[in-house]
Each structure stands twice: as C-alpha cells, then as structure tokens.
Design a protein around this motif. Structure first.
Motif, PDB file in Angstrom:
ATOM      1  N   HIS A 133      -5.395  17.364 -46.130  1.00  0.00           N
ATOM      2  CA  HIS A 133      -5.292  16.232 -46.870  1.00  0.00           C
ATOM      3  C   HIS A 133      -5.556  15.000 -46.471  1.00  0.00           C
ATOM      4  N   HIS A 134      -6.734  14.124 -46.571  1.00  0.00           N
ATOM      5  CA  HIS A 134      -6.963  12.704 -45.667  1.00  0.00           C
ATOM      6  C   HIS A 134      -6.639  11.560 -46.505  1.00  0.00           C
ATOM      7  N   ASP A 135      -5.117  11.379 -46.728  1.00  0.00           N
ATOM      8  CA  ASP A 135      -4.785  10.505 -47.417  1.00  0.00           C
ATOM      9  C   ASP A 135      -3.288  10.140 -46.883  1.00  0.00           C
ATOM     10  N   PRO A 136      -2.403   9.155 -47.532  1.00  0.00           N
ATOM     11  CA  PRO A 136      -1.209   8.978 -47.009  1.00  0.00           C
ATOM     12  C   PRO A 136      -0.265  10.025 -47.315  1.00  0.00           C
ATOM     13  N   TRP A 137       0.682  10.399 -46.640  1.00  0.00           N
ATOM     14  CA  TRP A 137       1.647  11.694 -46.939  1.00  0.00           C
ATOM     15  C   TRP A 137       2.576  11.028 -48.166  1.00  0.00           C
ATOM     16  N   HIS A 138       2.971  12.276 -49.041  1.00  0.00           N
ATOM     17  CA  HIS A 138       3.529  12.115 -50.291  1.00  0.00           C
ATOM     18  C   HIS A 138       4.564  13.103 -50.216  1.00  0.00           C
ATOM     19  N   TRP A 184      -4.901   9.852 -38.527  1.00  0.00           N
ATOM     20  CA  TRP A 184      -6.150   9.609 -39.463  1.00  0.00           C
ATOM     21  C   TRP A 184      -6.083   8.119 -39.539  1.00  0.00           C
ATOM     22  N   SER A 185      -7.529   7.925 -39.815  1.00  0.00           N
ATOM     23  CA  SER A 185      -7.752   6.439 -40.477  1.00  0.00           C
ATOM     24  C   SER A 185      -8.654   6.806 -41.532  1.00  0.00           C
ATOM     25  N   TYR A 186      -9.077   5.996 -42.582  1.00  0.00           N
ATOM     26  CA  TYR A 186     -10.062   6.094 -43.590  1.00  0.00           C
ATOM     27  C   TYR A 186     -11.415   5.799 -42.978  1.00  0.00           C
ATOM     28  N   THR A 187     -11.683   4.580 -42.597  1.00  0.00           N
ATOM     29  CA  THR A 187     -12.829   4.259 -42.121  1.00  0.00           C
ATOM     30  C   THR A 187     -13.128   3.232 -41.136  1.00  0.00           C
ATOM     31  N   PRO A 219      -3.916   3.855 -41.922  1.00  0.00           N
ATOM     32  CA  PRO A 219      -3.524   3.309 -40.589  1.00  0.00           C
ATOM     33  C   PRO A 219      -4.881   2.416 -40.007  1.00  0.00           C
ATOM     34  N   PRO A 220      -4.636   1.485 -39.449  1.00  0.00           N
ATOM     35  CA  PRO A 220      -5.688   0.923 -38.506  1.00  0.00           C
ATOM     36  C   PRO A 220      -6.093   2.042 -37.445  1.00  0.00           C
ATOM     37  N   VAL A 221      -7.620   1.762 -37.273  1.00  0.00           N
ATOM     38  CA  VAL A 221      -8.358   2.886 -36.229  1.00  0.00           C
ATOM     39  C   VAL A 221      -7.699   2.938 -35.040  1.00  0.00           C
TER      40      VAL A 221
END
Length: 407
Positions: A128-133, A151-154, A162-164
């Motif tokens: 799952h590529h997003d903040p944990w819930h 992970w970072s998004y882009t 999160p910052p890369v």
C-alpha cells in the motif's frame, strides 16, 4: 515457485494443524499449522478433495492505493505526458458529486474495500503506497501488507508523503524504499532517474513504481545497482497511452507487477496478468513469477510468494487445465478461482467447498461474484463493504440461498 496438485486436508482444531496431503501425484505433503506451511502433517485432518486442481501461493500486488478503489477514473480524451499533468487535471474531478460521495465513505472502510478487491482475485499480500492508517493493523484485515518499508510519493509534487532524501536515508538498507518515478513519456519523466541518482536515492533497495519514461541507459543503471521496477501496464496505458517494455528488467530479475488502483488501473491483479498475457508481453510463467517469487524478493517479503515450509498458508486454488501450470492461473477471471485461502483458512470459495468452511470453523455466507455463486467468510461480509464492490452481492434468490451454511 512451488505449485502443488493434491488433496487439501484441514484439521478441525483451529489452534492445531491443517494438512495438505498428496492424491497420488508425486509431491511431498504440504502440512499447515497455525496458519503457516509446516514440516509434519496433522493427525486429525478433514480431507478436501482437490484432485485435478493446482494450488498456487497467494499472489502479491506490489503496488496499490487501497483507499481509492471506489473512486471513478478521470475521463480524458488524450494521454497525459506525465503523472503530474494527470494530478493537475484531477483536481477539478474532486468536485464531481460521484467522487465526493466516494470519498465520503470512511477511510477505514475504503481501505478494507481495496483489500477485499485484492483478496477476491487471489491476492493475499499488498504493498500500500500511502500513509499508514490504524485500520491497516486490524487483526481481521482481509490481506497481509508490506510493512516496515520506506516511501515517498514522487520527486516533484504534490506535497504529499515523506520528503525524498530524508525518507530514503531513514530506510534501512535491508528494507524496500518505494517511489513513483518516470511515470510519463516526456522529458520530465525521462530525467527523473538521473535526478534520483544525484540525490543518492538509487540503491539495491530502491523500488521504482511505473518507470515508463526509463530509457535503455536508465534500465542499464537500474539493473547495475540492483534496484527494481513495479510494472503497472494498464494504469500506464490508461493515463499515458503506453507502458514500458518489461523484457530486459524481467530477464534481470528486477521487475514485479502492481495493479495500481481502479482510479487508473485494471480491476485487479488477475486482470493485469490476463491482459499482459493476451498482448504477449511476457509468457505465463514469467508473469506468474512477477506476482509471487519476484515480488517477494524485491519487496523483502520473507516467506511470501512460496509454499515452502514456514511460509504463510496463503493460497489460490484453481482447476488444473493441463500443460504449463502457470497457464491454469494466468488468464483467469476472479470468479473462476475455486478458492482463496488466507492463513490456512478458506476466505472465498465455490459452494461445493461448504464442508471445508464448516470443518475449519469459518462461518460463511452465500454471495454472487460476477454472476457466479460463492461462499464468503462472514467476517468479510459487512453489507457496507459489499456495497462498495461491483459484482459482489449477497444471494437473494431462495434456491441459491439454500446453499448457505447453517450458523
């Protein structure tokens, strides 16, 4: 990758053992104890006849955004040059009443829906590529999840996640670090691998999502440093008009597969496999490896993607169609799966497996999946959850409902 032809035997004592025993085909027994593949068979096993069937490890989806699988896609006339253009265009889509209603559903329920979507298609573990819930930690969450990863998004916008550089530095070398990268066909996308490398964030644990804009020299660099790419072909074609050529990365063992979410991608991982096979992009055996052994190795998922001793007893069971075993799974739709097993227990299966549910103490309800009758574990049969999944509904016809397992 282990694939088995045999009977399934399940112990009635849920704390004790379950056993997979051969049916005459020359394979060793595959016992299960406490939800994992064990080394010795259970003593009091209930036999489930699986002659003429194949048992595969549960599939691994290397990329999904679980909470947005109910959000309708953005309609667009022409391909986007990159994902940033799509993100920009999507902002107005948030005003659509249908999108507003979809996002109004509690996030915990949307996450469960994304997990159920995967489970119905034989996928038992998801990245799952997003903040944990907090909902992802629920004991009865439908699938296993990649954990302890970075992970970072882009590389460039949106301001999300999160910052890369900081995220990469904080991720242990033995754990995967994920980022959407080169998701486009233009110069912006083509420049991103060099930018990531210049930041010091390209290493053996780097997992690049999409990679459509990677050039041949970029692929050389990815392979040389031991990084990997998650291939999401249907999402790429829907947004960008094309996808990457998977062959070199696959041959080097540096490729796995994800379905992305239905916001841009295929309905599920089985559909991704089917469409890739239909396009002859890779053969069935290679495709199956992308969602089992290769995914487990790239994502550092110890024990997953396998039926080895100690592995989680997560399985997809299908009829043996003969020939290459992979051909019996690749090309199927989710309604054609005979059963999906998680932690050694059936979760969804055809109605003739009713005794199996009863023997393992799994209460089940009758449902229809894409027009085909199934039994679904009652723990997954929340009406609010089923209402989110197209093609899945409780049985209402009195004749079919008679197949319901008694409480």
């Amino acid at each position: 990758m282990e694939i088995f032809r045999h009977h399934f035997s399940s112990d009635t004592d849920l704390v004790g053992a379950v056993s997979l025993v051969p049916d005459g085909v020359s394979h060793a027994p595959l016992p299960v104890r406490a939800g994992r593949i064990d080394a010795s068979p259970g003593a009091h096993a209930y036999p489930v006849d699986l002659r003429d069937h194949l048992i595969f490890p549960g599939l691994i989806n290397a990329h999904d955004h679980l909470h947005v699988n109910g959000v309708p896609p953005l309609r667009h006339a022409t391909p986007f040059p990159n994902s940033y253009a799509w993100i920009s265009a999507f902002q107005s889509h948030f005003q659509d009443p249908i999108v507003v209603a979809a996002l109004d559903v509690p996030k915990s329920l949307r996450l469960r829906h994304g997990a159920l979507k995967n489970l119905l298609a034989g996928t038992t573990c998801v990245a799952h590529h997003d903040p944990w819930h907090p909902a992802l930690d629920d004991a009865d969450f439908p699938v296993a999840l990649l954990r302890d990863y970075g992970w970072s998004y882009t590389l460039a916008g949106p301001d999300y996640g999160p910052p890369v550089r900081q995220s990469f530095a904080a991720t242990p070398a033995g754990r995967p670090w994920l980022i959407h990268l080169a998701e486009g066909t233009d110069e912006t996308a083509q420049a991103e691998l060099a930018q990531l490398d210049a930041l010091g964030c390209l290493a053996a644990n780097t997992v690049l999502i999409h990679g459509v804009g990677l050039r041949e020299t970029d692929i050389d660099r990815v392979i040389a440093c031991g990084a990997a790419v998650v291939w999401c072909p249907q999402s790429n074609r829907a947004l960008l008009g094309r996808t990457l050529d998977p062959r070199r990365l696959c041959e080097a063992g540096r490729l796995t597969m994800g379905s992305d979410s239905r916001l841009s991608g295929a309905r599920d991982l089985l559909d991704e496999l089917s469409m890739a096979a239909a396009r002859d992009e890779l053969d069935a055996t290679s495709l199956l490896a992308l969602v089992t052994t290769r995914a487990a190795r790239i994502l550092r998922l110890a024990g997953y993607g396998s039926l080895a001793v100690g592995a989680p007893a997560d399985m997809a069971i299908v009829e043996d169609r003969g020939g290459d075993p992979a051909d019996s799974l690749v090309g199927l739709r989710r309604s054609q799966l005979r059963a999906v097993v998680r932690d050694g227990l059936p979760r969804i299966a055809d109605p003739d497996f009713a005794d199996w549910f009863a023997a393992t103490g799994v209460d089940a309800v009758a449902v229809m999946l894409d027009g085909k009758p199934k039994l679904l574990a009652r723990s997954l049969a929340d009406p609010a959850l089923l209402a989110l999944e197209p093609g899945l509904a409780f049985v209402t016809d009195a004749t079919t409902a008679a197949r319901r397992i008694p409480c």
